[in-house]
Scaffold this motif. Structure first.
Motif, PDB file in Angstrom:
ATOM      1  N   ALA A 144       0.529  -1.215   0.075  1.00 30.94           N
ATOM      2  CA  ALA A 144      -0.090   0.255  -0.008  1.00 30.94           C
ATOM      3  C   ALA A 144       1.116   1.417   0.072  1.00 30.94           C
ATOM      4  N   LEU A 145       1.613   1.035   0.670  1.00 34.88           N
ATOM      5  CA  LEU A 145       2.294   2.743   0.837  1.00 34.88           C
ATOM      6  C   LEU A 145       3.290   2.723  -0.983  1.00 34.88           C
ATOM      7  N   ARG A 146       3.964   1.407  -0.477  1.00 36.37           N
ATOM      8  CA  ARG A 146       4.354   1.917  -2.928  1.00 36.37           C
ATOM      9  C   ARG A 146       3.445   1.582  -3.167  1.00 36.37           C
ATOM     10  N   THR A 147       2.701   2.222  -3.690  1.00 36.28           N
ATOM     11  CA  THR A 147       1.227   2.533  -4.431  1.00 36.28           C
ATOM     12  C   THR A 147       1.030   4.270  -4.400  1.00 36.28           C
ATOM     13  N   SER A 148       1.216   4.203  -3.219  1.00 39.01           N
ATOM     14  CA  SER A 148       0.634   5.375  -2.879  1.00 39.01           C
ATOM     15  C   SER A 148       1.705   6.301  -1.791  1.00 39.01           C
ATOM     16  N   SER A 149       3.418   6.460  -1.998  1.00 43.41           N
ATOM     17  CA  SER A 149       4.006   7.295  -1.911  1.00 43.41           C
ATOM     18  C   SER A 149       5.319   6.698  -2.933  1.00 43.41           C
ATOM     19  N   LYS A 150       5.780   8.060  -2.603  1.00 40.67           N
ATOM     20  CA  LYS A 150       7.153   8.667  -3.540  1.00 40.67           C
ATOM     21  C   LYS A 150       8.380   7.646  -2.083  1.00 40.67           C
ATOM     22  N   CYS A 151       8.176   7.580  -0.925  1.00 38.23           N
ATOM     23  CA  CYS A 151       8.947   7.714   0.234  1.00 38.23           C
ATOM     24  C   CYS A 151       9.710   6.387  -0.448  1.00 38.23           C
ATOM     25  N   GLN A 152      11.093   6.166   0.408  1.00 40.62           N
ATOM     26  CA  GLN A 152      11.933   5.409   0.114  1.00 40.62           C
ATOM     27  C   GLN A 152      11.732   3.930   1.041  1.00 40.62           C
ATOM     28  N   ILE A 153      11.506   2.730   0.821  1.00 43.87           N
ATOM     29  CA  ILE A 153      11.125   1.846   1.465  1.00 43.87           C
ATOM     30  C   ILE A 153      12.192   0.853   1.304  1.00 43.87           C
ATOM     31  N   VAL A 154      12.461   0.386   3.175  1.00 44.75           N
ATOM     32  CA  VAL A 154      13.735  -0.300   3.158  1.00 44.75           C
ATOM     33  C   VAL A 154      12.912  -1.494   3.787  1.00 44.75           C
ATOM     34  N   TRP A 155      13.299  -2.761   3.433  1.00 45.10           N
ATOM     35  CA  TRP A 155      12.917  -4.159   3.963  1.00 45.10           C
ATOM     36  C   TRP A 155      14.769  -4.121   5.205  1.00 45.10           C
ATOM     37  N   ALA A 156      14.127  -4.266   6.316  1.00 43.56           N
ATOM     38  CA  ALA A 156      15.346  -4.475   7.367  1.00 43.56           C
ATOM     39  C   ALA A 156      15.239  -5.931   8.284  1.00 43.56           C
ATOM     40  N   ALA A 157      16.613  -6.607   8.046  1.00 40.63           N
ATOM     41  CA  ALA A 157      16.529  -7.666   8.646  1.00 40.63           C
ATOM     42  C   ALA A 157      17.372  -7.801   9.190  1.00 40.63           C
ATOM     43  N   ILE A 158      17.775  -8.434  10.553  1.00 41.81           N
ATOM     44  CA  ILE A 158      18.685  -9.483  11.550  1.00 41.81           C
ATOM     45  C   ILE A 158      19.093  -9.993  10.819  1.00 41.81           C
ATOM     46  N   ALA A 159      19.933 -10.253  10.893  1.00 39.18           N
ATOM     47  CA  ALA A 159      20.807 -11.863  11.224  1.00 39.18           C
ATOM     48  C   ALA A 159      20.743 -12.398  12.261  1.00 39.18           C
ATOM     49  N   PHE A 160      20.261 -14.111  11.710  1.00 36.75           N
ATOM     50  CA  PHE A 160      19.637 -15.128  12.850  1.00 36.75           C
ATOM     51  C   PHE A 160      20.063 -16.330  12.311  1.00 36.75           C
ATOM     52  N   THR A 185      21.423  -6.481   9.097  1.00 37.73           N
ATOM     53  CA  THR A 185      21.901  -5.725  10.359  1.00 37.73           C
ATOM     54  C   THR A 185      22.989  -6.797  11.046  1.00 37.73           C
ATOM     55  N   LEU A 186      24.081  -7.118  11.241  1.00 37.99           N
ATOM     56  CA  LEU A 186      24.843  -8.180  11.533  1.00 37.99           C
ATOM     57  C   LEU A 186      24.535  -7.611  13.186  1.00 37.99           C
ATOM     58  N   SER A 187      24.313  -8.022  14.534  1.00 40.53           N
ATOM     59  CA  SER A 187      23.678  -7.945  15.508  1.00 40.53           C
ATOM     60  C   SER A 187      25.156  -8.351  16.455  1.00 40.53           C
ATOM     61  N   THR A 188      25.232  -7.770  17.964  1.00 43.45           N
ATOM     62  CA  THR A 188      25.886  -8.719  18.975  1.00 43.45           C
ATOM     63  C   THR A 188      24.888  -9.367  19.903  1.00 43.45           C
ATOM     64  N   LYS A 208      30.335 -15.187  10.210  1.00 47.54           N
ATOM     65  CA  LYS A 208      29.905 -13.730   9.474  1.00 47.54           C
ATOM     66  C   LYS A 208      29.079 -12.871   9.663  1.00 47.54           C
ATOM     67  N   TYR A 209      28.330 -13.377   9.832  1.00 46.21           N
ATOM     68  CA  TYR A 209      26.339 -12.683  10.396  1.00 46.21           C
ATOM     69  C   TYR A 209      26.851 -12.297  12.061  1.00 46.21           C
ATOM     70  N   VAL A 210      27.779 -12.476  12.257  1.00 49.65           N
ATOM     71  CA  VAL A 210      27.820 -11.269  13.879  1.00 49.65           C
ATOM     72  C   VAL A 210      28.935 -10.141  14.066  1.00 49.65           C
ATOM     73  N   GLU A 217      26.983  -3.360  13.226  1.00 46.89           N
ATOM     74  CA  GLU A 217      27.113  -3.425  11.402  1.00 46.89           C
ATOM     75  C   GLU A 217      25.889  -3.387  10.732  1.00 46.89           C
ATOM     76  N   ARG A 218      25.784  -2.820   9.605  1.00 51.41           N
ATOM     77  CA  ARG A 218      25.138  -2.513   8.233  1.00 51.41           C
ATOM     78  C   ARG A 218      25.505  -2.850   6.891  1.00 51.41           C
ATOM     79  N   ILE A 219      24.811  -4.122   6.685  1.00 52.51           N
ATOM     80  CA  ILE A 219      25.239  -4.234   4.878  1.00 52.51           C
ATOM     81  C   ILE A 219      24.119  -3.838   4.027  1.00 52.51           C
ATOM     82  N   ILE A 220      23.677  -2.729   2.826  1.00 48.11           N
ATOM     83  CA  ILE A 220      22.988  -2.648   2.116  1.00 48.11           C
ATOM     84  C   ILE A 220      22.987  -2.646   0.884  1.00 48.11           C
ATOM     85  N   GLU A 221      21.934  -2.749   0.298  1.00 42.24           N
ATOM     86  CA  GLU A 221      21.600  -3.438  -1.127  1.00 42.24           C
ATOM     87  C   GLU A 221      20.944  -2.048  -1.720  1.00 42.24           C
ATOM     88  N   ASN A 222      21.455  -1.314  -2.425  1.00 38.24           N
ATOM     89  CA  ASN A 222      20.600  -0.278  -2.816  1.00 38.24           C
ATOM     90  C   ASN A 222      19.775  -0.840  -4.475  1.00 38.24           C
TER      91      ASN A 222
END
Length: 334
Positions: A144-160, A185-188, A208-210, A217-222
């Motif tokens: 819904a946000l994607r179809t209604s807005s030009k804002c940036q949408i981020v899928w933010a996952a933590i590695a488990f 996100t690589l968590s501690t 490698k994911y800690v 730490e964050r790994i970002i793909e655009n």
């Protein structure tokens, strides 16, 4: 002098989820379920203050989720009526109606972003950490946000451990939904850092994911041409501080937003505001810097920030803002 361009605000300490390593679950004593009203923002963030002191607002909490604040949309509208302030909203995304997301999206511009915290690839896997989340409503909201807005949408996952072998498929699905970025996100917060979680921590992924530091730490793909604005820091001050002291406070150089919790108390950052035992002294200081009892301008002018605060004697300052960690982040970037 605290940098006032970036504000990190916990507009609500309420949340429907029970994530096991959230402060809500780990230190339930002292949790106050509350939220900040539109009136609070109108009183503290006046037109003049916004024009002179606000470039970015991050709505994200130590305890709560901003989308459960009744006044989130009116508060976003309050800021936007005076200035195209950059808005960042970090949420689990569950249980809101499609119409709510459309109304929110209508206020957001291409410089704004909504981060959906999604660690799973379906409802069952997402509930392994985001306990009591609703995957279907999250995806509905994202669409819904994607179809209604030009804002940036981020899928933010933590590695488990449960998702480390599915990260590529999560990225592929995120792209089909039209997200602008995938943030891993690589968590501690695992047994290898904190023995209380156990030597065989069931949530801990491969090494490698800690995170290799005491900060995440964050790994970002655009995936699109939309990019987050370059972090605004006081470069001259950063270079001066990093040459002359062991602590480089992110709240002074402008990277880490000044934090206001859902009770209306000001802290230099969310790290010292959390309710864990080692921050007990900061809870008392937060009660002193109560924006329900005094104005934001008066609190910022208190001599504490130029005297006692500058000692940086607190554990979180020494751990999170030690020079080696901050220099690693900025020395090669500016």
């Amino acid at each position: 002098m605290l940098a006032t361009w970036h504000w990190h605000i916990e507009i609500s300490s309420k949340c429907t989820l029970k994530c096991p390593r959230c402060a809500r679950q780990e230190v339930p004593n002292g949790l106050v379920n509350t939220e900040l009203s539109l009136e609070f923002f109108e009183r503290n963030f006046t037109k003049e203050f916004i024009l002179n002191n606000v470039e970015k607002i991050s709505f994200c909490g130590d305890d709560g989720d901003p989308i459960y604040a009744h006044d989130l949309i009116p508060v976003v509208r309050h800021f936007k009526q005076y200035k195209d302030v950059e808005i960042v909203i970090v949420t689990n995304g569950s249980y809101k109606k499609e119409s709510w997301w459309v109304e929110l999206g209508s206020l957001l511009t291409e410089k704004d972003s909504v981060h959906f915290s999604i660690d799973g690839y379906d409802n069952d896997s997402n509930n392994l950490y985001r306990v009591n989340s609703d995957y279907e409503s999250i995806i509905t909201g994202l669409k819904a946000l994607r179809t209604s807005s030009k804002c940036q949408i981020v899928w933010a996952a933590i590695a488990f451990k449960f998702n480390e072998d599915r990260i590529d498929s999560m990225k592929s699905y995120a792209q089909t939904l039209g997200v602008d970025r995938f943030q891993l996100t690589l968590s501690t917060k695992f047994g290898s850092f904190y023995p209380s979680y156990g030597a065989n921590d069931p949530l801990e992924p491969s090494k490698k994911y800690v995170s290799s530091t005491h900060r995440f730490e964050r790994i970002i793909e655009n995936y699109t041409s939309k990019h987050t604005p370059v972090p605004q820091i006081n470069l001259d001050l950063y270079q001066k501080i990093s040459l002359n002291q062991d602590i480089v406070p992110l709240c002074e150089i402008g990277n880490k937003g000044l934090y206001i919790d859902a009770r209306g108390r000001l802290f230099p950052c969310c790290w010292v505001a959390n309710r864990y035992q080692h921050n007990r002294e900061w809870q008392d200081l937060g009660n002193y810097f109560d924006l329900n009892q005094d104005t934001l301008e008066n609190v910022l002018a208190d001599e504490f920030w130029e005297t006692d605060f500058k000692t940086f004697k607190w554990q979180e300052c020494k751990t999170k803002c030690k020079k080696s960690a901050v220099n690693q982040e900025y020395a090669t970037s500016w």
